[in-house]
Design an enzyme around this catalytic site. Structure first.
Site, PDB file in Angstrom:
ATOM      1  N   GLY A   1       5.527 -10.967  -7.449  1.00 30.95           N
ATOM      2  CA  GLY A   1       6.082 -10.950  -6.226  1.00 30.95           C
ATOM      3  C   GLY A   1       7.013  -9.425  -5.902  1.00 30.95           C
ATOM      4  O   GLY A   1       8.004  -9.423  -5.340  1.00 30.95           O
TER       5      GLY A   1
ATOM      6  N   LEU B   1      -8.995 -17.855   1.068  1.00 26.65           N
ATOM      7  CA  LEU B   1      -8.581 -18.942   2.119  1.00 26.65           C
ATOM      8  C   LEU B   1     -10.010 -18.996   2.990  1.00 26.65           C
ATOM      9  O   LEU B   1     -10.671 -18.102   3.137  1.00 26.65           O
ATOM     10  CB  LEU B   1      -7.617 -18.028   3.140  1.00 26.65           C
ATOM     11  CG  LEU B   1      -6.113 -17.960   2.554  1.00 26.65           C
ATOM     12  CD1 LEU B   1      -5.284 -17.078   3.425  1.00 26.65           C
ATOM     13  CD2 LEU B   1      -5.707 -19.189   2.081  1.00 26.65           C
TER      14      LEU B   1
ATOM     15  N   ASN C   1      -3.099  -8.406   4.095  1.00 21.73           N
ATOM     16  CA  ASN C   1      -3.174  -8.319   2.552  1.00 21.73           C
ATOM     17  C   ASN C   1      -3.263  -7.135   1.919  1.00 21.73           C
ATOM     18  O   ASN C   1      -3.576  -5.871   2.578  1.00 21.73           O
ATOM     19  CB  ASN C   1      -4.661  -9.046   2.129  1.00 21.73           C
ATOM     20  CG  ASN C   1      -4.660  -9.300   0.591  1.00 21.73           C
ATOM     21  OD1 ASN C   1      -3.933  -9.609   0.072  1.00 21.73           O
ATOM     22  ND2 ASN C   1      -6.010  -8.655   0.063  1.00 21.73           N
TER      23      ASN C   1
ATOM     24  N   HIS D   1      -4.358  -4.567  -1.250  1.00 23.87           N
ATOM     25  CA  HIS D   1      -5.365  -4.738  -2.139  1.00 23.87           C
ATOM     26  C   HIS D   1      -5.057  -3.384  -3.303  1.00 23.87           C
ATOM     27  O   HIS D   1      -5.151  -2.486  -2.524  1.00 23.87           O
ATOM     28  CB  HIS D   1      -6.754  -4.879  -1.827  1.00 23.87           C
ATOM     29  CG  HIS D   1      -7.689  -4.723  -2.726  1.00 23.87           C
ATOM     30  ND1 HIS D   1      -8.168  -6.047  -3.421  1.00 23.87           N
ATOM     31  CD2 HIS D   1      -8.742  -3.862  -3.136  1.00 23.87           C
ATOM     32  CE1 HIS D   1      -9.236  -5.734  -4.272  1.00 23.87           C
ATOM     33  NE2 HIS D   1      -9.649  -4.392  -3.927  1.00 23.87           N
TER      34      HIS D   1
ATOM     35  N   ASP E   1     -14.507 -12.340   5.239  1.00 22.06           N
ATOM     36  CA  ASP E   1     -15.043 -11.807   4.279  1.00 22.06           C
ATOM     37  C   ASP E   1     -13.908 -11.264   3.238  1.00 22.06           C
ATOM     38  O   ASP E   1     -12.799 -10.683   3.844  1.00 22.06           O
ATOM     39  CB  ASP E   1     -15.744 -10.478   4.426  1.00 22.06           C
ATOM     40  CG  ASP E   1     -17.129 -11.139   4.975  1.00 22.06           C
ATOM     41  OD1 ASP E   1     -17.701 -12.316   4.666  1.00 22.06           O
ATOM     42  OD2 ASP E   1     -18.047 -10.197   5.526  1.00 22.06           O
ATOM     43  N   VAL E   2     -13.867 -11.479   2.105  1.00 19.76           N
ATOM     44  CA  VAL E   2     -12.759 -11.083   1.244  1.00 19.76           C
ATOM     45  C   VAL E   2     -12.605  -9.618   0.858  1.00 19.76           C
ATOM     46  O   VAL E   2     -13.653  -8.832   0.991  1.00 19.76           O
ATOM     47  CB  VAL E   2     -13.247 -11.743  -0.244  1.00 19.76           C
ATOM     48  CG1 VAL E   2     -11.914 -11.057  -1.320  1.00 19.76           C
ATOM     49  CG2 VAL E   2     -13.109 -13.245  -0.413  1.00 19.76           C
TER      50      VAL E   2
END
Ligand code: GRF
Length: 197
Positions: free
Chosen positions: A14, A96, A110, A112, A146-147
């Site tokens: 985290g 997800l 997100n 990355h 799509d990731v």
């Protein structure tokens, strides 16, 4: 100013969550961290959130077996119960489904650890080194089914040096992540991110 209510979803240490919590302490920051959810009861980030007096919840995916829909309904129930408006994935290691992603389209970020669209997926630092890349970096993007795709909100590059290892490169990228993510959430909370559809 009404601050957007944000949930951060984590699975581990985290450190990006901590950076977001710190940024949101500024009186003029347009978002407040209203909830931290972990899918792992032992995530170190949970204690860090609790130390900051942020409400936390555990939605343990192992309790749902193969029933991903039930797991995601439980996540969604927590988000609704806390009147969450925006979601930040920060080292959240579950894929997800389109059901949840569509529900939060344009409202879920997100981070990355690579310069997308390069190096989608896992082990980005090792793969960047193996490919002989001269630059690497971090990207914050809107989440779509799509990731590691979806509109890029912000990204920042770091150089790769001849002596770099996976660890030194990861540390350099992580330092970038910690200031990039709060900036990106600020833009989203201010309504300054356009979703592509
Ligand atoms: C970060 O490198 C992030 O980019 C990736 O997972 C890692 C999470 O680290 N998605 P932390 O839990 O925020 O420290």
């Amino acid at each position: 100013m009404s601050r957007k209510r944000v949930a951060i979803l984590i699975s581990g240490r985290g450190s990006n969550m901590v950076a977001l919590i710190a940024a949101a302490k500024a009186p003029d920051y347009p978002a407040e961290i209203a909830l931290v959810i972990s899918n792992r009861p032992d995530a170190a980030g949970l204690a860090r959130a609790q130390a900051e007096k942020i409400p936390t919840a555990v939605v343990d995916h192992t309790r749902y077996g193969k029933d991903r829909a039930a797991f995601e309904r439980a996540l969604e129930a927590e988000l609704e119960a806390h009147r969450i408006e925006l979601v930040c994935l920060a080292g959240f290691m579950r894929l997800l489904s389109p059901w949840l992603v569509e529900r939060w389209r344009g409202r879920m970020l997100n981070i990355h650890p690579a310069l997308l669209p390069a190096f989608k997926g896992l082990d980005t630092h090792r793969r960047a080194l193996a490919a002989g890349a001269k630059t690497h970096g971090a990207t914050v993007h809107l989440v779509v089914p799509d990731v590691d795709s979806g509109t890029i909100v912000l990204q920042e590059a770091v150089p790769i040096g001849a002596g770099d290892t996976e660890e030194t490169l990861a540390a350099r990228v992580l330092a970038v992540e910690h200031h990039l993510y709060p900036q990106a959430l600020k833009l989203l909370a201010q309504g300054r991110v356009l979703s592509e559809s």
